[in-house]
Scaffold this motif. Structure first.
Motif, PDB file in Angstrom:
ATOM      1  N   SER A  10     -21.349 -22.895   6.415  1.00  0.00           N
ATOM      2  CA  SER A  10     -21.030 -21.644   5.722  1.00  0.00           C
ATOM      3  C   SER A  10     -21.288 -21.786   4.224  1.00  0.00           C
ATOM      4  CB  SER A  10     -19.557 -21.272   5.952  1.00  0.00           C
ATOM      5  OG  SER A  10     -19.148 -20.311   4.998  1.00  0.00           O
ATOM      6  N   ASN A  12     -20.630 -19.663   1.959  1.00  0.00           N
ATOM      7  CA  ASN A  12     -19.464 -19.201   1.186  1.00  0.00           C
ATOM      8  C   ASN A  12     -18.383 -20.270   1.135  1.00  0.00           C
ATOM      9  OD1 ASN A  12     -19.922 -16.348   0.295  1.00  0.00           O
ATOM     10  ND2 ASN A  12     -20.484 -16.171   2.442  1.00  0.00           N
ATOM     11  N   ARG A  38     -14.779 -14.834  16.720  1.00  0.00           N
ATOM     12  CA  ARG A  38     -13.820 -15.700  16.030  1.00  0.00           C
ATOM     13  C   ARG A  38     -12.506 -15.718  16.808  1.00  0.00           C
ATOM     14  NH1 ARG A  38     -16.645 -15.298  10.997  1.00  0.00           N
ATOM     15  NH2 ARG A  38     -18.527 -16.313  11.690  1.00  0.00           N
ATOM     16  N   LEU A  50     -14.080 -13.427   8.548  1.00  0.00           N
ATOM     17  CA  LEU A  50     -15.163 -14.122   7.855  1.00  0.00           C
ATOM     18  C   LEU A  50     -14.706 -15.499   7.383  1.00  0.00           C
ATOM     19  CD1 LEU A  50     -16.504 -11.116   5.746  1.00  0.00           C
ATOM     20  CD2 LEU A  50     -17.493 -12.046   7.840  1.00  0.00           C
ATOM     21  N   ILE A  51     -15.674 -16.327   7.039  1.00  0.00           N
ATOM     22  CA  ILE A  51     -15.428 -17.684   6.548  1.00  0.00           C
ATOM     23  C   ILE A  51     -15.849 -17.746   5.085  1.00  0.00           C
ATOM     24  CG2 ILE A  51     -16.019 -20.128   6.875  1.00  0.00           C
ATOM     25  CD1 ILE A  51     -16.868 -19.365   9.775  1.00  0.00           C
ATOM     26  N   GLU A  63     -11.516 -14.114   0.121  1.00  0.00           N
ATOM     27  CA  GLU A  63     -12.820 -13.946  -0.529  1.00  0.00           C
ATOM     28  C   GLU A  63     -13.154 -15.230  -1.275  1.00  0.00           C
ATOM     29  OE1 GLU A  63     -15.254 -11.752  -0.699  1.00  0.00           O
ATOM     30  OE2 GLU A  63     -14.339 -10.245   0.598  1.00  0.00           O
ATOM     31  N   SER A  64     -14.369 -15.744  -1.069  1.00  0.00           N
ATOM     32  CA  SER A  64     -14.726 -17.034  -1.679  1.00  0.00           C
ATOM     33  C   SER A  64     -14.728 -16.977  -3.208  1.00  0.00           C
ATOM     34  CB  SER A  64     -16.082 -17.500  -1.162  1.00  0.00           C
ATOM     35  OG  SER A  64     -17.094 -16.556  -1.460  1.00  0.00           O
ATOM     36  N   ARG A 103     -27.190 -11.690  -2.590  1.00  0.00           N
ATOM     37  CA  ARG A 103     -26.917 -12.177  -1.240  1.00  0.00           C
ATOM     38  C   ARG A 103     -27.623 -11.376  -0.137  1.00  0.00           C
ATOM     39  NH1 ARG A 103     -21.741 -12.741   2.801  1.00  0.00           N
ATOM     40  NH2 ARG A 103     -22.776 -14.224   4.137  1.00  0.00           N
TER      41      ARG A 103
HETATM   42  N1  LIG Z   1     -17.333 -11.823   0.948  1.00  0.00           N
HETATM   43  C1  LIG Z   1     -17.035 -12.936   1.791  1.00  0.00           C
HETATM   44  C2  LIG Z   1     -18.191 -13.166   2.757  1.00  0.00           C
HETATM   45  C3  LIG Z   1     -17.848 -14.215   3.788  1.00  0.00           C
HETATM   46  C4  LIG Z   1     -18.970 -14.390   4.792  1.00  0.00           C
HETATM   47  O1  LIG Z   1     -19.841 -13.526   4.976  1.00  0.00           O
HETATM   48  N2  LIG Z   1     -18.945 -15.518   5.457  1.00  0.00           N
HETATM   49  C5  LIG Z   1     -19.971 -15.819   6.431  1.00  0.00           C
HETATM   50  C6  LIG Z   1     -20.153 -17.282   6.609  1.00  0.00           C
HETATM   51  S1  LIG Z   1     -20.991 -17.913   5.216  1.00  0.00           S
HETATM   52  C7  LIG Z   1     -19.590 -15.329   7.736  1.00  0.00           C
HETATM   53  O2  LIG Z   1     -18.427 -15.404   8.105  1.00  0.00           O
HETATM   54  N3  LIG Z   1     -20.603 -14.868   8.438  1.00  0.00           N
HETATM   55  C8  LIG Z   1     -20.430 -14.503   9.791  1.00  0.00           C
HETATM   56  C9  LIG Z   1     -19.989 -13.075   9.989  1.00  0.00           C
HETATM   57  O3  LIG Z   1     -20.261 -12.239   9.117  1.00  0.00           O
HETATM   58  O4  LIG Z   1     -19.404 -12.836  11.018  1.00  0.00           O
HETATM   59  C10 LIG Z   1     -16.782 -14.174   0.930  1.00  0.00           C
HETATM   60  O5  LIG Z   1     -17.470 -14.327  -0.080  1.00  0.00           O
HETATM   61  O6  LIG Z   1     -15.892 -14.975   1.258  1.00  0.00           O
END
Ligand SMILES: N[C@@H](CCC(=O)N[C@@H](CS)C(=O)NCC(=O)O)C(=O)O
Length: 197
Positions: A10, A12, A38, A50-51, A63-64, A103
């Motif tokens: 990931s 993020n 998930r 999300l991760i 949020e990261s 992004r």
């Molecule tokens: N805005 C969120 C975005 C998090 C995000 O998109 N994480 C990705 C992994 S890098 C994810 O979970 N992708 C899979 C999905 O969207 O289900 C952040 O910055 O934390």
């Protein structure tokens, strides 16, 4: 004790792991599957599933970029967070533009080049990404080595994850020289190496 819900792949989560290494903060890590669905207990923690998610006692950060700001402020690291409103505005601008402008264009190419084989550029997504990268590059300091100049900040942590795959993308090598300079400097940084190992 901090807990980071993450996944090695990931980008993020990598942003946050780089900062945790810079701060030398102990942190439990819980791996969340990158491919869905998930687990329900994770969605109970992060409503979008999300991760990453960072947990610090009763605080849940989903949020990261907020995790980057929170950790730097928690540790009193004005060098990383910015010491003045102007410095913080500069850093926040780099974080926001990275997530909001760059992004989506990056993912449009990474989707093929990193995760699924050859790039299909019939719809011009490589050219669109080069345009966004060229614009973002203008936001970065001209001399460096870091995003805002001589001081390493959370903007560099964010770039560490977001632009991790830059060198694997089928781009004009002359595109985004400042961003490539930051990535080269990160390659020499022990915290980056550990976080991305
Ligand atoms: N805005 C969120 C975005 C998090 C995000 O998109 N994480 C990705 C992994 S890098 C994810 O979970 N992708 C899979 C999905 O969207 O289900 C952040 O910055 O934390």
């Amino acid at each position: 004790m901090l807990t980071l819900y993450d996944h090695p792949g990931s980008t993020n989560a990598i942003k946050v792991r780089v900062l945790l290494e810079e701060l030398a903060l102990p942190c439990d890590r819980v791996e969340v599957p990158l491919d869905g669905p998930r687990p329900a207990d994770y969605v109970a923690l992060h409503p979008f599933g999300l991760i990453p998610t960072l947990v610090d006692g009763p605080l849940v950060v989903t949020e990261s970029n907020v995790a980057l700001r929170y950790l730097a402020e928690r540790e009193g690291r004005t060098d990383l967070r910015g010491a003045t409103p102007a410095e913080r505005a500069r850093i926040d601008g780099l974080l926001d533009s990275l997530s909001l402008e760059l992004r989506p264009a990056l993912w449009g190419v990474e989707e093929f080049a990193v995760h699924g084989g050859a790039v299909d550029d019939e719809d011009g997504r490589v050219a669109a990404l080069e345009g966004k990268l060229t614009a973002y590059d203008r936001l970065l300091d001209a001399d460096g080595p870091w995003a805002t100049g001589v001081t390493f900040t959370i903007a560099d942590c964010a770039l560490a994850g977001r632009a991790l795959h830059l060198s694997k993308l089928p781009l004009d090598p002359a595109c985004a020289p400042r961003l490539r300079r930051v990535m080269a400097a990160l390659e020499e940084r022990p915290g980056f190496r550990t976080a991305t190992a």
